[in-house]
Design a protein around this motif. Sequence first.
Motif, short mmCIF file in Angstrom:
data_model
loop_
_atom_site.label_atom_id
_atom_site.label_comp_id
_atom_site.label_asym_id
_atom_site.label_seq_id
_atom_site.Cartn_x
_atom_site.Cartn_y
_atom_site.Cartn_z
N VAL A 16 0.59 -1.41 -0.69
CA VAL A 16 -0.14 -0.07 -0.23
C VAL A 16 0.45 0.86 0.04
N VAL A 17 0.35 2.35 0.34
CA VAL A 17 1.39 3.73 -0.34
C VAL A 17 0.33 4.57 0.44
N SER A 18 1.44 5.39 0.86
CA SER A 18 0.68 6.60 1.91
C SER A 18 0.78 7.36 1.93
N LYS A 19 0.70 8.50 1.46
CA LYS A 19 0.10 10.09 0.94
C LYS A 19 0.45 10.83 2.64
N LEU A 20 2.11 11.13 2.90
CA LEU A 20 2.00 10.90 4.73
C LEU A 20 2.80 12.54 4.12
N PRO A 21 2.37 13.68 5.70
CA PRO A 21 2.62 14.97 5.64
C PRO A 21 3.62 14.49 5.87
N GLY A 22 4.63 16.21 6.21
CA GLY A 22 5.77 16.41 6.73
C GLY A 22 5.82 16.37 8.26
N ALA A 23 5.10 16.26 9.16
CA ALA A 23 4.88 16.01 10.42
C ALA A 23 5.16 14.92 11.19
N GLN A 24 4.17 13.94 10.23
CA GLN A 24 4.88 12.29 10.00
C GLN A 24 5.92 11.88 9.47
N ILE A 25 6.99 12.48 8.13
CA ILE A 25 7.77 11.88 7.81
C ILE A 25 8.82 12.30 9.14
N GLN A 26 8.89 13.83 10.15
CA GLN A 26 9.59 13.48 11.61
C GLN A 26 9.16 12.47 12.07
N GLU A 27 8.38 12.68 12.58
CA GLU A 27 7.65 11.58 12.92
C GLU A 27 8.46 9.76 13.22
N LEU A 28 8.85 9.58 11.15
CA LEU A 28 8.81 8.14 10.97
C LEU A 28 10.39 8.44 11.16
N LEU A 29 11.41 9.50 10.82
CA LEU A 29 13.04 9.51 11.14
C LEU A 29 12.90 8.97 12.64
N LYS B 174 21.27 13.77 9.09
CA LYS B 174 20.98 14.53 7.80
C LYS B 174 19.76 12.81 7.97
N SER B 175 19.17 12.93 6.48
CA SER B 175 18.32 12.85 5.86
C SER B 175 17.31 13.18 4.28
N THR B 176 17.36 12.33 3.11
CA THR B 176 16.95 13.05 1.79
C THR B 176 16.20 11.71 1.52
N VAL B 177 15.73 12.09 0.06
CA VAL B 177 14.44 11.36 -0.55
C VAL B 177 15.01 11.75 -1.76
N ASN B 178 15.50 10.16 -1.82
CA ASN B 178 16.05 10.57 -3.67
C ASN B 178 17.13 11.45 -3.92
N ASN B 179 18.40 11.44 -2.69
CA ASN B 179 19.36 12.33 -2.98
C ASN B 179 18.69 13.61 -2.61
N THR B 180 17.65 13.93 -2.07
CA THR B 180 17.24 15.66 -2.05
C THR B 180 16.30 15.44 -0.16
N PRO B 181 17.82 16.51 0.26
CA PRO B 181 17.05 16.71 1.92
C PRO B 181 15.37 16.57 1.89
N ILE B 182 15.13 16.45 3.27
CA ILE B 182 13.68 16.06 3.26
C ILE B 182 13.00 17.47 3.96
N ASP B 183 11.95 17.64 2.70
CA ASP B 183 11.25 18.97 2.64
C ASP B 183 10.10 18.69 3.75
N PHE B 184 9.68 18.98 5.12
CA PHE B 184 8.93 18.52 6.46
C PHE B 184 7.66 18.99 6.16
N ASN B 185 7.84 20.38 5.17
CA ASN B 185 6.22 21.54 4.75
C ASN B 185 5.52 20.53 3.31
N LYS B 186 6.11 19.30 3.06
CA LYS B 186 5.27 19.10 1.90
C LYS B 186 4.80 17.76 2.52
N THR B 187 3.99 16.54 1.30
CA THR B 187 4.31 15.05 1.83
C THR B 187 4.61 14.41 1.02
#
Length: 252
Positions: free
Chosen positions: A140-153, A180-193
């Motif tokens: 399954v694929v989750s559309k996850l906002p930045g706040a939860q990405i922070q929790e994931l890390l 340091k945390s990146t997605v596809n070699n780009t720093p994670i933007d916690f303001n996006k999903t």
Amino acid sequence: MKFKNFLLVLGLLLSVSCKTPTDIFKIEAKNVNINDSLQADASIESFIKPYREHITKDLDSVLGYAVDTYSKTDGHLNTAIGNLMADVVLQEADPVFFKKTGEHIDFVLLNHGGIRSIISKGPITKRTAYEIMPFENSIVVSKLPGAQIQELLEYLSKAKRAHPISKLKIVLDKDARVVKSTVNNTPIDFNKTYYIATNDYLINGGDGMDFFKGSEEVIILDYKIRNALIDYFMKTDTINPVADDRFIQLND
């Protein structure tokens, strides 16, 4: 008068009982020990034999070759077999997801405990996929906002286990803080999903991954992880996965 009423009631009861007969069943139970002393039924064995042989032949047909033996205990924060599983899910599920939504998967997160077997050096078969993933877990694929990405890390930094990830990179300092945390070699933007591929067990908070409960949307692909592995093995002659730098901890 009372006697007549009694006879009337009795007559009605007899009339009803005659129209609705009641069957009485006697149910008995006994223990039957299952052991080698029980004789197989030849007719049943004869009936299922061709089906068993067909399934066995299908499961044991060689799909590819593993250059080494891979186990989920081979590494600290990432392992060769875990990296393989996450990369396979990304490679096989992304086209399915894109066809369904017009979007791409940003990264993959699975669980260390979901890997149930090693991959042995030598031939790879469909049985290999069933041994690694005996469960019916689907992607399954989750559309996850930045706040939860922070929790994931934060979850991954505290767990310090080799949960399989792909396209996500994490660097911890010596105190296990994310530096340091990146997605596809780009720093994670916690303001996006972000779109994270995972399985239907974790999306409901399995293994304590409660951050998935904050998903804005969950897209079901109707695609089992086991089938993704089989699809990958069928078109890959040789596998040689490695542990790499996708999740590491600095010593100083």
